[in-house]
Design a protein around this motif. Structure first.
Motif, PDB file in Angstrom:
ATOM      1  N   MET A   1       0.823  -1.200   0.000  1.00 43.69           N
ATOM      2  CA  MET A   1       0.000   0.000   0.000  1.00 43.69           C
ATOM      3  C   MET A   1       0.861   1.254   0.000  1.00 43.69           C
ATOM      4  N   ARG A   2       1.991   1.210   0.738  1.00 43.62           N
ATOM      5  CA  ARG A   2       2.873   2.356   0.785  1.00 43.62           C
ATOM      6  C   ARG A   2       3.457   2.655  -0.594  1.00 43.62           C
ATOM      7  N   ALA A   3       3.855   1.603  -1.313  1.00 45.31           N
ATOM      8  CA  ALA A   3       4.447   1.790  -2.634  1.00 45.31           C
ATOM      9  C   ALA A   3       3.462   2.452  -3.585  1.00 45.31           C
ATOM     10  N   VAL A   4       2.209   2.066  -3.509  1.00 42.73           N
ATOM     11  CA  VAL A   4       1.189   2.664  -4.372  1.00 42.73           C
ATOM     12  C   VAL A   4       1.032   4.152  -4.056  1.00 42.73           C
ATOM     13  N   VAL A   6       3.294   6.163  -2.723  1.00 41.71           N
ATOM     14  CA  VAL A   6       4.503   6.877  -3.148  1.00 41.71           C
ATOM     15  C   VAL A   6       4.495   7.084  -4.658  1.00 41.71           C
ATOM     16  N   ILE A   7       4.171   6.035  -5.389  1.00 41.44           N
ATOM     17  CA  ILE A   7       4.125   6.145  -6.855  1.00 41.44           C
ATOM     18  C   ILE A   7       3.053   7.143  -7.277  1.00 41.44           C
ATOM     19  N   LEU A   8       1.907   7.097  -6.629  1.00 40.32           N
ATOM     20  CA  LEU A   8       0.835   8.042  -6.942  1.00 40.32           C
ATOM     21  C   LEU A   8       1.270   9.481  -6.662  1.00 40.32           C
ATOM     22  N   ALA A   9       1.943   9.708  -5.550  1.00 37.20           N
ATOM     23  CA  ALA A   9       2.421  11.056  -5.214  1.00 37.20           C
ATOM     24  C   ALA A   9       3.407  11.557  -6.261  1.00 37.20           C
ATOM     25  N   ILE A  10       4.315  10.708  -6.701  1.00 37.46           N
ATOM     26  CA  ILE A  10       5.304  11.105  -7.707  1.00 37.46           C
ATOM     27  C   ILE A  10       4.632  11.382  -9.044  1.00 37.46           C
ATOM     28  N   THR A  44       7.845  11.226   5.659  1.00 35.88           N
ATOM     29  CA  THR A  44       6.775  10.336   6.093  1.00 35.88           C
ATOM     30  C   THR A  44       7.246   8.890   6.266  1.00 35.88           C
ATOM     31  N   TYR A  45       8.071   8.395   5.343  1.00 37.85           N
ATOM     32  CA  TYR A  45       8.419   6.974   5.326  1.00 37.85           C
ATOM     33  C   TYR A  45       9.876   6.651   5.612  1.00 37.85           C
TER      34      TYR A  45
END
Length: 169
Positions: A1-4, A6-10, A44-45
């Protein structure tokens, strides 16, 4: 979920940076939304996620807008890692410390970016202290506001639901 996330934010930051940047400050890019996203993710991470997000975001931004691929990626990688380290070593949960981190990260990014371009004799920038200070301030303000909005959203949804149930009674 975190990866999604982060990718969405970028992706959102890249899309906004490439499409809306010319309208924000009359054709000049005064806010680096991709850098703001990288520092946000790093705070955040942590440093590892900050490093990886800086690398990916910087390389994609270079591919979309720079004649030299890698300089922006290296600058964002270093900044993402250092912002993550600062976020894990210090308490950065209030607006003023966040502002300082965003401001410092933006200034460091500019120093690395301009330093590498000058070192490689690709472009010379002169003494852009005012421009760097302005961009760092703008990035810091956007970063602090982004943190505030993200932290207020879950509470706002709950408050709205509570208000609706009170109105129905």
């Amino acid at each position: 979920m975190r990866a999604v996330g982060v990718i969405l934010a970028i992706v959102v930051a890249l899309a906004l940076q490439t499409t809306l940047a010319r309208y924000m400050v009359r054709g000049t890019v005064a806010i680096d939304l991709v850098l703001v996203a990288v520092v946000y993710v790093a705070l955040t991470y942590g440093p590892t996620t900050g490093l990886l997000s800086g690398t990916v975001a910087g390389l994609f931004q270079d591919a979309l807008s720079s004649p030299v691929i890698g300089i922006g990626g290296l600058a964002k990688t270093v900044v993402g890692f250092l912002a993550g380290v600062i976020g894990t070593q210090f308490i950065v949960s209030q607006p003023l410390p966040r502002f300082v981190v965003f401001f410092g990260a933006s200034a460091l990014h500019a120093a690395i970016f301009m330093g590498l371009y000058t070192l490689l004799d690709i472009r010379h920038f002169g003494t852009p202290y005012g421009v760097v200070a302005g961009q760092s301030t703008a990035n810091a303000l956007v970063g602090v506001v982004a943190f505030q909005v993200v932290e207020l959203l879950p509470g706002a949804v709950e408050r709205r639901r509570a208000a609706k149930t009170r109105l129905r009674r």
